[in-house]
Enzyme design. Structure first.
Site, PDB file in Angstrom:
ATOM      1  CB  ALA A  71      -0.945  -0.007   1.192  1.00 30.12           C
ATOM      2  CB  THR A  72       4.172   2.204   1.367  1.00 29.03           C
ATOM      3  OG1 THR A  72       3.820   1.838   2.709  1.00 29.03           O
ATOM      4  CG2 THR A  72       5.040   3.445   1.387  1.00 29.03           C
ATOM      5  CD  GLN A 184      -5.365  -1.339   8.897  1.00 27.70           C
ATOM      6  OE1 GLN A 184      -5.970  -2.293   9.398  1.00 27.70           O
ATOM      7  NE2 GLN A 184      -4.048  -1.241   8.947  1.00 27.70           N
ATOM      8  CG  HIS A 206       1.207  -6.970   5.030  1.00 33.47           C
ATOM      9  ND1 HIS A 206       1.254  -6.514   6.325  1.00 33.47           N
ATOM     10  CD2 HIS A 206       1.415  -5.894   4.249  1.00 33.47           C
ATOM     11  CE1 HIS A 206       1.497  -5.207   6.325  1.00 33.47           C
ATOM     12  NE2 HIS A 206       1.595  -4.806   5.082  1.00 33.47           N
ATOM     13  CB  THR A 245      10.371  -9.596 -13.161  1.00 32.50           C
ATOM     14  OG1 THR A 245      11.378  -9.384 -14.149  1.00 32.50           O
ATOM     15  CG2 THR A 245       9.849 -11.008 -13.242  1.00 32.50           C
ATOM     16  CB  CYS A 339       4.575   2.885   9.841  1.00 27.75           C
ATOM     17  SG  CYS A 339       3.655   1.702   8.900  1.00 27.75           S
TER      18      CYS A 339
END
Ligand code: PLP
Length: 396
Positions: A71-72, A184, A206, A245, A339
């Site tokens: 997501a970052t 989220q 994740h 790739t 984070c």
């Protein structure tokens, strides 16, 4: 016994996902771009099927999904991609004070490039829709000079679910693309980019029991295509919008994770809401003076609540969240977003809903997940209750 209640930071990978990934690594390791041979064509086909399945989870088309590292990267691609497009003439960006740093930090960079950034305030903690944006303030901020609006779907600390469908109507009035960081929300509530009316949507595997280091960005192609500028250039993969790739093992794993979500979500949502509500009740039975951080929920209709079903964020009287965590070493919870929890600053989200620095430091975030049990929730309440009583006695 150790208990994992930090499912907003990340989730345990589902065994079914591990299975397909191991099989893929063992047998289908060819480069999906190597379509000159059968092995490459086979992997290319598996990646295409997986992308189709990921897209359908979001009610999107496969050519509207750009696979990223998470997501970052997706947030960076959405914000820089729209703002820095050579044809971009608009100079304003509208967002909110409670966004994740993967939005807030790119916005600071864009300000240095001359963009005007409006960070909308949110409703305070006393309000039933704590953490929600005020649509009338949003309406005042969006105009013909707005390049993009970026508002998260669900908050990673207090779980507030934003009114995106209404916001999308405001954006459409001025032809402004609407981006949402759904990191989220994906895997925890139904996802439909058509019903929400969003033009760009970030997600990360994740957070929904898939592997780390893979996610995606939905980029609307119809009725009108959103123009974004590539941020990673090279071999021209993914319509030239994100070279490199393809992570074929990750893509197949992420698709499987979403498949498991699809088949479990309707049962998981009420179950997680039940466990969250139980934890809140049990904590209240043991500790006086708790404050709920974030919006109140509707116990009778979890799907209609404006809070993620798995989120609980609590301010404890007289005791710091960090100290509580140290007292209960077998419990994985968090005192902020993963984070930022290494930083000493109190959470900007809790400050954003009006908590004092002390109240923010006295708060803990609990994130329920697929693998949690009622016994674990009862144990957690017991551990926290005892730890709080001990620390509060010292503080008195
Ligand atoms: C709301 C939100 N946005 C973005 C991110 C960053 O996601 P990733 O770790 O996949 O880059 C997170 C992770 O905590 C998040 O909760």
């Amino acid at each position: 016994m150790s208990i994992y209640l930090d499912n907003h930071a990340t989730t345990r990978i589902d065994p079914a996902v591990i299975d397909v990934m191991v099989r893929m690594m063992e047998t289908n390791y060819a480069n999906p771009g190597s379509t000159t041979h059968e092995a490459g064509r086979l992997v290319s086909g598996l990646v295409a099927d997986a992308t189709q399945s990921i897209a359908s989870h979001f009610h999107a088309d496969p050519d509207e999904i750009i696979v990223t590292s998470g997501a970052t990267e997706s947030n960076n691609l959405a914000l820089f991609g729209v703002a820095m497009h050579p044809k971009q003439t608009r100079r304003r960006i509208v967002s909110a004070v409670t966004e994740h740093r993967a939005i807030l930090d790119p916005l600071v960079q864009l300000e240095k490039h001359g963009f005007e950034v409006i960070r909308l305030p949110v409703f305070p903690n006393q309000h039933p829709f704590a953490g929600g944006i005020d649509l009338s303030l949003a309406a005042e901020s969006i105009n013909e000079d707005t390049a993009i609006v970026s508002i998260m779907l669900a908050n990673n600390e207090i779980g507030t679910i934003q009114p995106l469908a209404e916001l999308a109507k405001l954006c459409q009035r001025w032809g402004v693309p609407l981006h949402t960081d759904a990191t989220q929300a994906a895997g925890r509530m139904p996802m439909d980019v058509q019903a929400m009316g969003v033009d760009l949507l970030s997600f990360s595997s994740h957070k929904f029991y898939g592997p780390k280091g893979i996610g995606g960005l939905f980029v609307r192609q119809s009725p009108a295509a959103v123009r974004i500028q590539a941020q990673i250039v090279g071999g021209g993969q993914q319509f030239n919008l994100r070279s490199g790739t393809l992570n074929s093992v990750g893509i197949v794993g992420m698709a499987k994770a979403l498949e498991v979500v699809e088949s479990n979500l309707l049962a998981e949502m009420p179950q997680q809401a039940y466990l969250r509500n139980l934890l809140w009740e049990l904590l209240n039975e043991r500790i006086d003076g708790l404050i709920l951080n974030g919006p109140v929920w509707n116990a009778m209709a979890p799907r209609e609540s404006t809070r993620l079903v798995n989120n609980l964020n609590v301010c404890f009287p007289k005791v710091e969240g960090q100290s509580l965590m140290l007292e209960v070493p077998d419990l994985a919870v968090s005192s902020g977003s993963a984070c930022t929890s290494v930083e000493p600053h109190p959470s900007h989200v809790l400050r954003g809903i009006g908590l004092s620095e002390d109240q923010a430091r006295a708060s803990l975030r609990f994130g329920i997940g697929r693998f949690n049990t009622e016994a674990e929730i009862r144990k957690t309440a017991e551990w926290i209750g005892k730890a709080h009583a001990k620390l509060a006695a010292f503080a008195a």
